[in-house]
Design a protein around this motif. Structure first.
Motif, short mmCIF file in Angstrom:
data_model
loop_
_atom_site.label_atom_id
_atom_site.label_comp_id
_atom_site.label_asym_id
_atom_site.label_seq_id
_atom_site.Cartn_x
_atom_site.Cartn_y
_atom_site.Cartn_z
N ALA A 176 21.12 30.03 46.67
CA ALA A 176 20.13 30.61 47.59
C ALA A 176 20.79 31.34 48.75
CB ALA A 176 19.20 29.52 48.11
N THR A 177 22.03 30.97 49.09
CA THR A 177 22.69 31.55 50.26
C THR A 177 24.01 32.24 49.96
OG1 THR A 177 23.81 29.45 50.72
CG2 THR A 177 21.66 29.83 51.81
N SER A 178 24.44 32.28 48.69
CA SER A 178 25.74 32.89 48.42
C SER A 178 25.83 33.48 47.01
CB SER A 178 26.86 31.85 48.59
OG SER A 178 26.77 30.86 47.59
N VAL A 179 26.74 34.45 46.89
CA VAL A 179 27.09 35.04 45.60
C VAL A 179 28.61 35.06 45.52
CG1 VAL A 179 27.00 37.09 44.13
CG2 VAL A 179 25.03 36.51 45.54
N ARG A 180 29.15 34.55 44.44
CA ARG A 180 30.59 34.57 44.21
C ARG A 180 30.83 35.32 42.91
NH1 ARG A 180 29.97 33.43 48.61
NH2 ARG A 180 30.23 31.44 49.61
N VAL A 181 31.55 36.43 42.99
CA VAL A 181 31.90 37.22 41.81
C VAL A 181 33.37 36.96 41.53
CG1 VAL A 181 32.02 39.53 40.82
CG2 VAL A 181 30.22 38.99 42.47
N LEU A 182 33.64 36.43 40.35
CA LEU A 182 35.01 36.09 39.94
C LEU A 182 35.37 36.95 38.74
CD1 LEU A 182 34.43 32.24 40.10
CD2 LEU A 182 35.42 33.68 41.89
N ALA A 183 36.10 38.03 38.99
CA ALA A 183 36.40 39.01 37.95
C ALA A 183 37.87 38.94 37.54
CB ALA A 183 36.08 40.41 38.46
N GLU A 184 38.14 39.35 36.29
CA GLU A 184 39.53 39.45 35.85
C GLU A 184 40.25 40.50 36.68
OE1 GLU A 184 39.86 39.97 31.58
OE2 GLU A 184 38.20 38.59 31.29
N SER A 185 39.59 41.64 36.92
CA SER A 185 40.12 42.66 37.82
C SER A 185 38.96 43.35 38.50
CB SER A 185 40.98 43.68 37.06
OG SER A 185 40.19 44.44 36.17
N ALA A 186 39.22 43.89 39.67
CA ALA A 186 38.19 44.61 40.43
C ALA A 186 38.86 45.63 41.33
CB ALA A 186 37.38 43.62 41.28
N GLU A 187 38.23 46.79 41.45
CA GLU A 187 38.74 47.81 42.37
C GLU A 187 37.59 48.60 42.94
OE1 GLU A 187 41.16 50.91 40.41
OE2 GLU A 187 40.36 50.12 38.54
N PHE A 188 37.70 48.93 44.23
CA PHE A 188 36.69 49.73 44.89
C PHE A 188 36.62 51.11 44.27
CE2 PHE A 188 37.98 46.94 48.55
CZ PHE A 188 36.79 46.23 48.61
N SER A 189 35.44 51.70 44.30
CA SER A 189 35.26 53.04 43.73
C SER A 189 36.18 54.06 44.42
CB SER A 189 33.80 53.48 43.84
OG SER A 189 33.38 53.47 45.19
#
Length: 125
Positions: free
Chosen positions: A74-87
């Protein structure tokens, strides 16, 4: 409007952390949008997908993500990705070259397609 705590984490580093009004992610079940107060949820990110975060200061952050999971309370989102990069860190020419390469591996192709989707989403902000 209520906000929530958001962490975007890749295997090698914390990519972004802060307060946000809205998060959307491409999942194996389709694209989902999350607002504060959302029901608890655990989802699987698609290979070569995107995550969009609208911060509490209305900054729109788009990232290409490759695989992983996300967890919602209800109060948080955690995104756990193998890799991530800003556009804004994506080399568009390099991503297009991978997509055009008939010998590119399926993983490289999915990652490049995700990068191009992130660029497209960022351009339509």
């Amino acid at each position: 409007m209520a906000d929530m705590s958001v962490d975007l984490v890749a295997v090698e580093r914390l990519v972004w952390s802060g307060r946000a009004k809205f998060v959307s992610a491409q999942t194996t079940e389709g694209e989902i949008g999350i607002l504060a107060g959302h029901e608890p949820l655990l989802g699987q990110l698609v290979e070569g997908g995107t995550v969009t975060i609208v911060s509490d200061s209305d900054e729109r952050i788009v990232a290409a993500v490759h695989g992983g999971f996300f967890s919602v309370t209800a109060t948080s989102v955690r995104v756990l990705a193998e890799s991530a990069e800003f556009s804004f860190d994506i080399d568009e020419a390099a991503a297009k070259a991978v997509v055009a390469d008939a010998d590119a591996s399926p993983a490289a192709l999915a990652k490049a397609q995700g990068q191009l989707r992130a660029l497209e989403k960022a351009a339509h902000a």
